[in-house]
Design an enzyme around this catalytic site. Structure first.
Site, PDB file in Angstrom:
ATOM      1  N   GLU A 162       0.825  -1.209   0.000  1.00 59.05           N
ATOM      2  CA  GLU A 162       0.000   0.000   0.000  1.00 59.05           C
ATOM      3  C   GLU A 162       0.859   1.259   0.000  1.00 59.05           C
ATOM      4  O   GLU A 162       1.153   1.831   1.055  1.00 59.05           O
ATOM      5  CB  GLU A 162      -0.929   0.024   1.227  1.00 59.05           C
ATOM      6  CG  GLU A 162      -2.013  -1.030   1.173  1.00 59.05           C
ATOM      7  CD  GLU A 162      -3.010  -0.938   2.324  1.00 59.05           C
ATOM      8  OE1 GLU A 162      -2.789  -0.136   3.259  1.00 59.05           O
ATOM      9  OE2 GLU A 162      -4.000  -1.674   2.292  1.00 59.05           O
ATOM     10  N   GLU A 190      -6.331  -7.328  -0.572  1.00 53.62           N
ATOM     11  CA  GLU A 190      -6.527  -7.217   0.877  1.00 53.62           C
ATOM     12  C   GLU A 190      -7.842  -6.503   1.139  1.00 53.62           C
ATOM     13  O   GLU A 190      -8.119  -5.458   0.562  1.00 53.62           O
ATOM     14  CB  GLU A 190      -5.382  -6.426   1.522  1.00 53.62           C
ATOM     15  CG  GLU A 190      -5.481  -6.411   3.051  1.00 53.62           C
ATOM     16  CD  GLU A 190      -4.450  -5.482   3.686  1.00 53.62           C
ATOM     17  OE1 GLU A 190      -3.235  -5.695   3.501  1.00 53.62           O
ATOM     18  OE2 GLU A 190      -4.883  -4.515   4.354  1.00 53.62           O
TER      19      GLU A 190
HETATM   20  C1  IDC Z   1      -2.803  -3.403  10.499  1.00 51.47           C
HETATM   21  C2  IDC Z   1      -2.986  -4.489  11.520  1.00 51.47           C
HETATM   22  C3  IDC Z   1      -2.663  -3.971  12.892  1.00 51.47           C
HETATM   23  C4  IDC Z   1      -1.280  -3.347  12.868  1.00 51.47           C
HETATM   24  C5  IDC Z   1      -1.186  -2.278  11.779  1.00 51.47           C
HETATM   25  C6  IDC Z   1       0.197  -1.729  11.629  1.00 51.47           C
HETATM   26  O1  IDC Z   1      -4.302  -4.993  11.441  1.00 51.47           O
HETATM   27  O2  IDC Z   1      -2.717  -5.011  13.832  1.00 51.47           O
HETATM   28  O3  IDC Z   1      -1.038  -2.747  14.112  1.00 51.47           O
HETATM   29  O4  IDC Z   1      -1.530  -2.875  10.536  1.00 51.47           O
HETATM   30  O5  IDC Z   1       1.088  -2.737  11.290  1.00 51.47           O
HETATM   31  C7  IDC Z   1      -3.974  -2.111   5.788  1.00 51.47           C
HETATM   32  C8  IDC Z   1      -2.629  -2.712   5.814  1.00 51.47           C
HETATM   33  C9  IDC Z   1      -2.504  -3.684   6.958  1.00 51.47           C
HETATM   34  C10 IDC Z   1      -3.222  -3.141   8.175  1.00 51.47           C
HETATM   35  C11 IDC Z   1      -4.713  -3.159   7.846  1.00 51.47           C
HETATM   36  C12 IDC Z   1      -5.638  -2.792   9.013  1.00 51.47           C
HETATM   37  O6  IDC Z   1      -2.279  -3.331   4.607  1.00 51.47           O
HETATM   38  O7  IDC Z   1      -1.143  -3.857   7.228  1.00 51.47           O
HETATM   39  O8  IDC Z   1      -2.987  -4.006   9.242  1.00 51.47           O
HETATM   40  N1  IDC Z   1      -4.915  -2.260   6.735  1.00 51.47           N
HETATM   41  O9  IDC Z   1      -5.360  -1.507   9.476  1.00 51.47           O
HETATM   42  N2  IDC Z   1      -4.459  -1.314   4.867  1.00 51.47           N
HETATM   43  C13 IDC Z   1      -5.685  -0.902   5.222  1.00 51.47           C
HETATM   44  C14 IDC Z   1      -6.009  -1.506   6.418  1.00 51.47           C
END
Ligand code: IDC
Length: 483
Positions: A173, A262
């Protein structure tokens, strides 16, 4: 020995034999061990035709799978056993290995790569597709670690380029106001894809887009010039809706291939929710267009997007009570079942609060005979446990539960009731002693799509030895988008 080596007939025979052996070895290495019996065996090499992902016969194909959480934090759920279990029990056809670059990921711990390799091999063995995801996130510009990315994908494509199972996602992302498609992402992609294509001429490559992989429309004026490229669109049902779906339709209309590599049932921060109505809207939309997806995430983190609860072991074989509400939803979406449990309590956390129960007097105790897991809820005299659970997004609500009743006599009873927002109604009143019994009740229509729905279990017992045990309490419904 001497004379055998000198004999020209035997020598040429031996030479042919060894050539044959080499060929069989090579062949065995190129195909998955499964051949026609697995999903990849049947579908083979993927290709992108227009905006659509297709199988080797050029038929449209939709892959559905789970994404891992960060491999270095939740890698214990990523192994041969879980991948085979998810394939067999959930019908998973895709697995995504999210290898974070920052946040303790690959850049500081290059060993994380071994987990990727374990997952890719497990997916090859299981005959499903697998995404190798270079999970940039806080490092919003993919160019920050471009040289590491090139080195990593060079190695991965050398190792796995010959397997039809493999899909590369080269930047999860991209984000940040200066990180634009034409300015940063495309130039990065051009370099990384060139590296991959040297070893792997045709497996699908997914490229992230700006604004956390939502900016697919920026591709229109400046598409990548390689075959079998798809563009990532990530969504979270509680945050993103029609605007993003319209963007997808716009892009499909312009022949831009979109992969939802995702998505989550929660808000975009990974928490809050789940959002069943919005998730169903999204899933119907993706199904109608055969857009492939991977759900975030296969982990037991205390956030609503995580599919597992802490009772889930690291080897699969999970019961519905090992799954979170998100996990339940995604499991049955993958299985293609519309009627499914959307809440399942096995009391394995040993805490009523984690399932949102209101309790008067009841306890959670170990029970060797428990129908699933180790723990059950126990009601002695005059105890109540109740729970509010919005049924928004569900109709034809049913309650299923397992119970055992011991030492009840006379007017002693176990009462099961439901609430429609105004009145409590009785579903059953049981006085008969019994060993573990499973019962299912259809609840009247007023329970459908009802934000104020509740269930309540009450014990009325005369003797201290009398006891009611309760386990595997499930609410079942059909997903619907009626509001
Ligand atoms: C989130 C995880 C969370 C973590 C955070 C930072 O759910 O536990 O603390 O990342 O690492 C994304 C990302 C994905 C995110 C997810 C939810 O690709 O890494 O994971 N998210 O926030 N993009 C949109 C949402």
């Amino acid at each position: 020995m001497q004379c055998i080596k000198k004999n020209p007939f035997i020598r040429s025979f031996l030479a042919i034999l060894s050539l044959c052996l080499i060929f069989t070895q090579l062949f065995a290495g190129c195909s998955s061990p499964d051949n026609n019996n697995t999903f990849v065996g049947r579908n083979g090499k993927l290709k992108v035709i227009g905006s659509q992902l297709c199988n080797q016969k050029k038929e449209p194909i939709q892959l559905k799978g789970m994404s891992s959480h960060s491999l270095n934090l939740f890698g214990r759920f990523v192994n041969t056993n879980t991948i085979q279990y998810l394939r067999d029990d959930w019908g998973m056809t895709l697995f995504r290995t999210a290898m974070y670059t920052e946040e303790g990921g690959y850049i500081k711990n290059p060993d994380t790569k071994k987990k990727v390799q374990e997952a890719v091999q497990a997916a090859i063995d299981a005959g499903i597709y697998v995404i190798i995801d270079w999970h940039i996130l806080s490092d919003g510009d993919p160019n920050i670690y471009k040289s590491q990315a090139k080195e990593f994908f060079k190695e991965m494509s050398t190792l796995y380029g010959k397997y039809p199972n493999v899909i590369y996602e080269i930047c999860n992302e991209p984000n940040g106001k200066d990180v634009t498609w034409s300015g940063s992402i495309k130039p990065y992609a051009d370099e990384v894809i060139s590296v991959i294509r040297k070893n792997d001429p045709d497996n699908v490559i997914i490229v992230g887009t700006d604004t956390w992989s939502q900016g697919i429309d920026a591709v229109e004026k400046d598409p990548l010039n390689f075959k079998n490229i798809m563009y990532a669109l990530h969504f979270y049902a509680g945050t993103h809706g029609k605007e993003l779906r319209d963007r997808i339709d716009y892009c499909i209309g312009k022949n831009i291939p979109v992969f939802a590599s995702e998505w989550g049932t929660s808000l975009s921060n990974g928490s809050d929710g789940v959002y069943p109505v919005e998730t169903t809207q999204w899933i119907n939309f993706l199904d109608e267009r055969k857009i492939s997806w991977a759900n975030w995430s296969l982990s037991d983190k205390a956030e609503s997007s995580a599919a597992l609860t802490p009772s889930a072991n690291s080897n699969g074989g999970w019961t519905d009570s090992d799954l979170s509400e998100s996990g339940l939803m995604v499991k049955y979406i993958m299985k293609g079942k519309n009627e499914a449990p959307f809440f399942c309590e096995g009391f394995e956390s040993m805490l009523f609060t984690s399932g949102g129960w209101n309790v008067t007097g009841a306890m959670i105790l170990q029970d060797q005979q428990a129908p699933a897991g180790n723990y059950v809820s126990i009601l002695k005299n005059d105890n109540t446990i109740s729970k509010s659970k919005s049924t928004k997004g569900y109709k034809s609500i049913k309650l299923e539960l397992a119970y055992s009743l011991r030492n009840l006599k006379g007017n002693d009873a176990f009462t099961i009731e439901w609430f429609d927002g105004h009145t409590w109604s009785q579903l059953d009143k049981i006085s008969q002693n019994s060993d573990w019994t499973v019962k299912k009740y259809a609840i009247p229509e007023a329970s459908s799509n009802n934000p104020d729905f509740m269930i309540r279990f009450t014990s009325s017992l005369s003797e201290p030895s009398a006891k009611i045990s309760l386990d595997e309490v499930k609410l079942i419904g059909e997903r619907t988008i009626e509001n």
